[in-house]
Structure formats: structure tokens, C-alpha cells
Design a protein around this motif. Structure first.
Motif, PDB file in Angstrom:
ATOM      1  N   ALA A  94      -8.483 -23.519 -18.326  1.00 40.74           N
ATOM      2  CA  ALA A  94      -9.752 -23.383 -19.045  1.00 40.74           C
ATOM      3  C   ALA A  94     -10.833 -24.212 -18.370  1.00 40.74           C
ATOM      4  CB  ALA A  94      -9.592 -23.806 -20.502  1.00 40.74           C
ATOM      5  N   GLU A 140     -15.029 -21.792 -26.733  1.00 43.22           N
ATOM      6  CA  GLU A 140     -15.174 -20.530 -26.020  1.00 43.22           C
ATOM      7  C   GLU A 140     -16.612 -20.235 -25.610  1.00 43.22           C
ATOM      8  OE1 GLU A 140     -13.177 -17.355 -28.025  1.00 43.22           O
ATOM      9  OE2 GLU A 140     -11.298 -18.459 -28.165  1.00 43.22           O
ATOM     10  N   VAL A 141     -17.336 -21.265 -25.218  1.00 48.95           N
ATOM     11  CA  VAL A 141     -18.696 -21.121 -24.705  1.00 48.95           C
ATOM     12  C   VAL A 141     -18.693 -21.552 -23.250  1.00 48.95           C
ATOM     13  CG1 VAL A 141     -21.088 -21.906 -24.889  1.00 48.95           C
ATOM     14  CG2 VAL A 141     -19.735 -21.536 -26.957  1.00 48.95           C
ATOM     15  N   CYS A 142     -19.127 -20.657 -22.361  1.00 54.14           N
ATOM     16  CA  CYS A 142     -19.094 -20.940 -20.926  1.00 54.14           C
ATOM     17  C   CYS A 142     -20.463 -21.277 -20.349  1.00 54.14           C
ATOM     18  CB  CYS A 142     -18.528 -19.741 -20.178  1.00 54.14           C
ATOM     19  SG  CYS A 142     -16.801 -19.466 -20.533  1.00 54.14           S
ATOM     20  N   GLN A 149     -20.299 -16.272 -24.299  1.00 55.19           N
ATOM     21  CA  GLN A 149     -18.891 -16.395 -24.629  1.00 55.19           C
ATOM     22  C   GLN A 149     -18.039 -16.249 -23.373  1.00 55.19           C
ATOM     23  OE1 GLN A 149     -18.043 -17.176 -27.829  1.00 55.19           O
ATOM     24  NE2 GLN A 149     -20.224 -17.208 -28.154  1.00 55.19           N
ATOM     25  N   CYS A 150     -16.897 -16.925 -23.342  1.00 57.81           N
ATOM     26  CA  CYS A 150     -15.957 -16.839 -22.214  1.00 57.81           C
ATOM     27  C   CYS A 150     -15.228 -15.518 -22.259  1.00 57.81           C
ATOM     28  CB  CYS A 150     -14.942 -17.968 -22.290  1.00 57.81           C
ATOM     29  SG  CYS A 150     -15.689 -19.603 -22.105  1.00 57.81           S
ATOM     30  N   CYS A 177     -14.618 -22.836 -19.338  1.00 60.51           N
ATOM     31  CA  CYS A 177     -14.579 -22.628 -20.775  1.00 60.51           C
ATOM     32  C   CYS A 177     -14.239 -23.933 -21.478  1.00 60.51           C
ATOM     33  CB  CYS A 177     -13.520 -21.585 -21.140  1.00 60.51           C
ATOM     34  SG  CYS A 177     -13.898 -19.955 -20.516  1.00 60.51           S
ATOM     35  N   ASN A 178     -14.551 -23.987 -22.751  1.00 60.47           N
ATOM     36  CA  ASN A 178     -14.157 -25.126 -23.559  1.00 60.47           C
ATOM     37  C   ASN A 178     -13.454 -24.608 -24.807  1.00 60.47           C
ATOM     38  OD1 ASN A 178     -16.181 -24.287 -25.348  1.00 60.47           O
ATOM     39  ND2 ASN A 178     -17.698 -25.642 -24.435  1.00 60.47           N
ATOM     40  N   ASP A 179     -13.033 -25.498 -25.665  1.00 60.79           N
ATOM     41  CA  ASP A 179     -12.302 -25.073 -26.857  1.00 60.79           C
ATOM     42  C   ASP A 179     -13.156 -24.274 -27.826  1.00 60.79           C
ATOM     43  OD1 ASP A 179     -13.782 -27.342 -27.465  1.00 60.79           O
ATOM     44  OD2 ASP A 179     -12.338 -28.077 -28.924  1.00 60.79           O
TER      45      ASP A 179
END
Length: 83
Positions: free
Chosen positions: A14, A23-25, A82-83, A19-21
Motif C-alpha cells: 500500500a 483509500e485516498v491516493c 480514491q485508490c 495508498c493509505n488506510d
């Protein structure tokens, strides 16, 4: 492979993808314009027009929800990707 090893690989993967937890890239920005096409001007983010469901951006990190900000005296909408 153990459960811990799988979790570590997921975290590393990730991180490599950006990505992060949440789910925003990243995010994109759009000028907030008036009906005549001119850009709303601002001093602070609170000066910018927004609907009741849109917050003022509180950090310069990609938000988890759409928000408004004042950048270079221009009102902008920051939209998360979003990822």
C-alpha cells in the motif's frame, strides 16, 4: 507465511502504491467560479462558498472528503482521488 508477514507485505504494498488506510491516493483541485465564470477570491478558506455537506479543508494533506480551500487568494474545491 505467517499472518504477521502477510500484514507487513500489505502495508509495504500500500505504501508503494501511495495508498493509505483511508483509500485516498491524492487529490485534484478545481477553481470555484461565479455564474459569470470569474473565480471567487478569498483571504481564508472560510471565505469560500460551499454547500452544507462540504467542509473547509483543515490541512494541506489529501482529504478523505471534498472540501474547500483558499489558495493564492482563489477559492478552490479539493476532491480526493480514491485508490
Amino acid at each position: 507465511m505467517t499472518r504477521t508477514a502477510h500484514a507487513m507485505l500489505a502495508v509495504v504494498g500500500a505504501g508503494l502504491l501511495g495508498c493509505n488506510d483511508l483509500e485516498v491516493c491524492g487529490s485534484t483541485s478545481q477553481d470555484i467560479t461565479r455564474e459569470d465564470g470569474s473565480v471567487y477570491r478569498c483571504v481564508t478558506s472560510e471565505d469560500c462558498p460551499r454547500t452544507a455537506r462540504v467542509n473547509v479543508c483543515v490541512t494541506d494533506v489529501s482529504p478523505i472528503a471534498e472540501c474547500v480551500s483558499c489558495e493564492d487568494s482563489r477559492c478552490i474545491t479539493v476532491i480526493p482521488e480514491q485508490c
